[in-house]
Write a protein that holds these residues in place. Sequence first.
Motif, PDB file in Angstrom:
ATOM      1  N   LYS A  12      31.203  32.395  28.145  1.00 43.31           N
ATOM      2  CA  LYS A  12      31.976  32.892  27.006  1.00 43.31           C
ATOM      3  C   LYS A  12      31.816  32.049  25.757  1.00 43.31           C
ATOM      4  O   LYS A  12      32.210  32.472  24.667  1.00 43.31           O
ATOM      5  CB  LYS A  12      33.468  32.955  27.380  1.00 43.31           C
ATOM      6  CG  LYS A  12      33.812  34.044  28.377  1.00 43.31           C
ATOM      7  CD  LYS A  12      33.740  35.434  27.760  1.00 43.31           C
ATOM      8  CE  LYS A  12      34.881  35.668  26.783  1.00 43.31           C
ATOM      9  NZ  LYS A  12      34.870  37.034  26.238  1.00 43.31           N
ATOM     10  N   HIS A  13      31.239  30.845  25.863  1.00 42.94           N
ATOM     11  CA  HIS A  13      31.132  29.945  24.716  1.00 42.94           C
ATOM     12  C   HIS A  13      29.671  29.542  24.525  1.00 42.94           C
ATOM     13  O   HIS A  13      29.079  28.874  25.391  1.00 42.94           O
ATOM     14  CB  HIS A  13      32.011  28.705  24.920  1.00 42.94           C
ATOM     15  CG  HIS A  13      33.461  29.037  25.131  1.00 42.94           C
ATOM     16  ND1 HIS A  13      33.989  29.250  26.385  1.00 42.94           N
ATOM     17  CD2 HIS A  13      34.482  29.211  24.241  1.00 42.94           C
ATOM     18  CE1 HIS A  13      35.278  29.520  26.272  1.00 42.94           C
ATOM     19  NE2 HIS A  13      35.604  29.509  24.988  1.00 42.94           N
ATOM     20  N   ASN A  14      29.120  29.946  23.402  1.00 46.63           N
ATOM     21  CA  ASN A  14      27.691  29.754  23.153  1.00 46.63           C
ATOM     22  C   ASN A  14      27.291  28.288  23.044  1.00 46.63           C
ATOM     23  O   ASN A  14      26.143  27.932  23.354  1.00 46.63           O
ATOM     24  CB  ASN A  14      27.274  30.491  21.874  1.00 46.63           C
ATOM     25  CG  ASN A  14      27.418  31.990  22.010  1.00 46.63           C
ATOM     26  OD1 ASN A  14      27.338  32.523  23.113  1.00 46.63           O
ATOM     27  ND2 ASN A  14      27.621  32.670  20.903  1.00 46.63           N
ATOM     28  N   PHE A  60      28.003  25.844  24.818  1.00 46.33           N
ATOM     29  CA  PHE A  60      27.645  25.259  26.102  1.00 46.33           C
ATOM     30  C   PHE A  60      26.176  25.512  26.430  1.00 46.33           C
ATOM     31  O   PHE A  60      25.556  24.734  27.160  1.00 46.33           O
ATOM     32  CB  PHE A  60      28.527  25.831  27.217  1.00 46.33           C
ATOM     33  CG  PHE A  60      29.930  25.298  27.212  1.00 46.33           C
ATOM     34  CD1 PHE A  60      30.184  23.950  27.015  1.00 46.33           C
ATOM     35  CD2 PHE A  60      31.013  26.141  27.409  1.00 46.33           C
ATOM     36  CE1 PHE A  60      31.481  23.452  27.016  1.00 46.33           C
ATOM     37  CE2 PHE A  60      32.309  25.662  27.410  1.00 46.33           C
ATOM     38  CZ  PHE A  60      32.549  24.312  27.204  1.00 46.33           C
ATOM     39  N   TYR A  61      25.624  26.623  25.901  1.00 42.85           N
ATOM     40  CA  TYR A  61      24.217  26.930  26.170  1.00 42.85           C
ATOM     41  C   TYR A  61      23.278  25.889  25.566  1.00 42.85           C
ATOM     42  O   TYR A  61      22.145  25.739  26.029  1.00 42.85           O
ATOM     43  CB  TYR A  61      23.824  28.286  25.579  1.00 42.85           C
ATOM     44  CG  TYR A  61      24.649  29.458  26.031  1.00 42.85           C
ATOM     45  CD1 TYR A  61      25.505  29.370  27.119  1.00 42.85           C
ATOM     46  CD2 TYR A  61      24.571  30.676  25.370  1.00 42.85           C
ATOM     47  CE1 TYR A  61      26.264  30.452  27.532  1.00 42.85           C
ATOM     48  CE2 TYR A  61      25.314  31.771  25.779  1.00 42.85           C
ATOM     49  CZ  TYR A  61      26.170  31.653  26.858  1.00 42.85           C
ATOM     50  OH  TYR A  61      26.906  32.727  27.262  1.00 42.85           O
ATOM     51  N   GLU A  62      23.722  25.185  24.531  1.00 37.23           N
ATOM     52  CA  GLU A  62      22.860  24.261  23.809  1.00 37.23           C
ATOM     53  C   GLU A  62      22.968  22.826  24.307  1.00 37.23           C
ATOM     54  O   GLU A  62      22.347  21.936  23.742  1.00 37.23           O
ATOM     55  CB  GLU A  62      23.199  24.313  22.310  1.00 37.23           C
ATOM     56  CG  GLU A  62      23.071  25.718  21.715  1.00 37.23           C
ATOM     57  CD  GLU A  62      23.581  25.789  20.296  1.00 37.23           C
ATOM     58  OE1 GLU A  62      24.068  24.737  19.799  1.00 37.23           O
ATOM     59  OE2 GLU A  62      23.503  26.863  19.676  1.00 37.23           O
ATOM     60  N   ASP A  63      23.772  22.601  25.317  1.00 36.86           N
ATOM     61  CA  ASP A  63      23.978  21.253  25.850  1.00 36.86           C
ATOM     62  C   ASP A  63      23.353  21.157  27.234  1.00 36.86           C
ATOM     63  O   ASP A  63      23.806  21.824  28.179  1.00 36.86           O
ATOM     64  CB  ASP A  63      25.472  20.933  25.921  1.00 36.86           C
ATOM     65  CG  ASP A  63      25.739  19.457  26.121  1.00 36.86           C
ATOM     66  OD1 ASP A  63      24.913  18.790  26.770  1.00 36.86           O
ATOM     67  OD2 ASP A  63      26.775  18.965  25.633  1.00 36.86           O
ATOM     68  N   PRO A  64      22.292  20.358  27.406  1.00 32.24           N
ATOM     69  CA  PRO A  64      21.650  20.246  28.719  1.00 32.24           C
ATOM     70  C   PRO A  64      22.602  19.803  29.815  1.00 32.24           C
ATOM     71  O   PRO A  64      22.438  20.173  30.984  1.00 32.24           O
ATOM     72  CB  PRO A  64      20.553  19.208  28.489  1.00 32.24           C
ATOM     73  CG  PRO A  64      20.274  19.257  27.022  1.00 32.24           C
ATOM     74  CD  PRO A  64      21.585  19.572  26.376  1.00 32.24           C
ATOM     75  N   ARG A  65      23.586  19.011  29.434  1.00 28.81           N
ATOM     76  CA  ARG A  65      24.536  18.518  30.424  1.00 28.81           C
ATOM     77  C   ARG A  65      25.277  19.667  31.100  1.00 28.81           C
ATOM     78  O   ARG A  65      25.416  19.703  32.328  1.00 28.81           O
ATOM     79  CB  ARG A  65      25.522  17.576  29.729  1.00 28.81           C
ATOM     80  CG  ARG A  65      26.567  16.976  30.643  1.00 28.81           C
ATOM     81  CD  ARG A  65      27.544  16.163  29.827  1.00 28.81           C
ATOM     82  NE  ARG A  65      28.507  15.470  30.650  1.00 28.81           N
ATOM     83  CZ  ARG A  65      29.561  14.835  30.170  1.00 28.81           C
ATOM     84  NH1 ARG A  65      29.752  14.792  28.864  1.00 28.81           N
ATOM     85  NH2 ARG A  65      30.394  14.225  30.976  1.00 28.81           N
ATOM     86  N   TYR A  66      25.743  20.631  30.305  1.00 29.82           N
ATOM     87  CA  TYR A  66      26.509  21.745  30.855  1.00 29.82           C
ATOM     88  C   TYR A  66      25.604  22.781  31.517  1.00 29.82           C
ATOM     89  O   TYR A  66      26.038  23.495  32.431  1.00 29.82           O
ATOM     90  CB  TYR A  66      27.360  22.383  29.754  1.00 29.82           C
ATOM     91  CG  TYR A  66      28.410  21.450  29.220  1.00 29.82           C
ATOM     92  CD1 TYR A  66      29.531  21.136  29.977  1.00 29.82           C
ATOM     93  CD2 TYR A  66      28.267  20.841  27.969  1.00 29.82           C
ATOM     94  CE1 TYR A  66      30.492  20.258  29.504  1.00 29.82           C
ATOM     95  CE2 TYR A  66      29.227  19.970  27.490  1.00 29.82           C
ATOM     96  CZ  TYR A  66      30.337  19.677  28.258  1.00 29.82           C
ATOM     97  OH  TYR A  66      31.283  18.805  27.789  1.00 29.82           O
ATOM     98  N   ILE A  67      24.359  22.861  31.072  1.00 25.80           N
ATOM     99  CA  ILE A  67      23.418  23.765  31.736  1.00 25.80           C
ATOM    100  C   ILE A  67      23.160  23.286  33.166  1.00 25.80           C
ATOM    101  O   ILE A  67      23.174  24.086  34.120  1.00 25.80           O
ATOM    102  CB  ILE A  67      22.107  23.855  30.939  1.00 25.80           C
ATOM    103  CG1 ILE A  67      22.357  24.511  29.575  1.00 25.80           C
ATOM    104  CG2 ILE A  67      21.058  24.649  31.724  1.00 25.80           C
ATOM    105  CD1 ILE A  67      21.127  24.532  28.673  1.00 25.80           C
ATOM    106  N   MET A  68      22.939  21.988  33.327  1.00 26.00           N
ATOM    107  CA  MET A  68      22.727  21.439  34.667  1.00 26.00           C
ATOM    108  C   MET A  68      23.994  21.572  35.508  1.00 26.00           C
ATOM    109  O   MET A  68      23.939  21.856  36.710  1.00 26.00           O
ATOM    110  CB  MET A  68      22.306  19.975  34.576  1.00 26.00           C
ATOM    111  CG  MET A  68      20.909  19.753  34.016  1.00 26.00           C
ATOM    112  SD  MET A  68      19.622  20.457  35.075  1.00 26.00           S
ATOM    113  CE  MET A  68      19.792  19.443  36.540  1.00 26.00           C
TER     114      MET A  68
END
Length: 367
Positions: A58-60, A62-70
């Motif tokens: 729901k929050h874009n 987060f898509y740009e942070d590698p930490r949250y992607i992992m």
Amino acid sequence: MNSTASLLDMNFTSQMSVGGGGYPKDSFSTALTKNIVAILVWLALSFINGSMVHTFLKHNFFYEDPRYIMFIYMVINDALQLTLVTALYVVSYIFFKIHASVCCLLVMTAVLTTRSTPLILAGMAVERYLSICFPLHYGHTCTVSRTIALIVVILFLTVAVPLTDLLVTLIKEPLGFFRTSIFCDHSFIFRDRSIYYKNAVFDSIYFSFVTLTLLYTYCKIMLTAHAASTDLVSIKRARNTVLLHGVQLLLCMLAFVVPSLQAALIALFPQFVLEIRYIFFLLVYIIPRFLSPMIYGFRDEKFRKYWARYLTCRRNNISRLWPAMKVNLKFRRTYRSNEIGMITGRSKRHKRHFLAFQWTYQLPLDS
């Protein structure tokens, strides 16, 4: 990994009679209780994992942070692994034996997700190490594209082992074997001894690499913490995060020592064989799934803020919808002579005996 489904053979022994297999047998109430507990834990963790995935999507930003992607990749991986292990556990009670080809697919996917977890932990530890020790280079070192590439490499490394197991089985076993019905366990579907030795060698190299990675990143973060004079809070959190990753890795490694430790405990306490197996099942495959939400869902302030907002909104929506669910039921006696006459084809003399009751549901306007 032979231990991915090895704990599930507790169901096999629990369904054997004392005379046939020499093992005690679970009563119906005990078996039902064990399965209900496993399903309830799965439901609770699935809700937690699902809410985290929803918050991420729901929050874009987060898509740009590698930490949250992992992190979200680890959450999805853990959710899939928990679903597969719980399904194998329950299915072994209900059906006892299933088609070998279906079992092969389930076990291979369970092995893949189990092996992915340590590599994801190593990747996240390296990300924390780069953010603390090389903050000026972090922006162009840890990018979204490189994070996606790392996930692809992890998938490639983890899928290689179950695929080689399948290839060896296809060579050594007749094709008719996959059309038979078996008890779904790794040791029953991949029976060749060479698979065991291959996995033992791979696991030694695999976990040594992950352990050394976690130790190296933790020591480097500790040295940076001693030398730094600013941003000590961030460094302390990164250090604790890597330390918790080490705890997760130890829990993952339990799956490799469980057969030996379990056999020793059963030899000491043979009267509690089923209880020992069930406790190991919970400790190795269920409890570690709680750590992923704790490490990032609760400890990370940024994610916790949006996650709590989503949970709060969901709870408020349920509380607002509850009054609307209290409907007023009214009975209205209606005599429909024409409709009843067409449906029944009876004479007018009998039409007066037919009554139609219409239920109307009226929602309160202020709900």
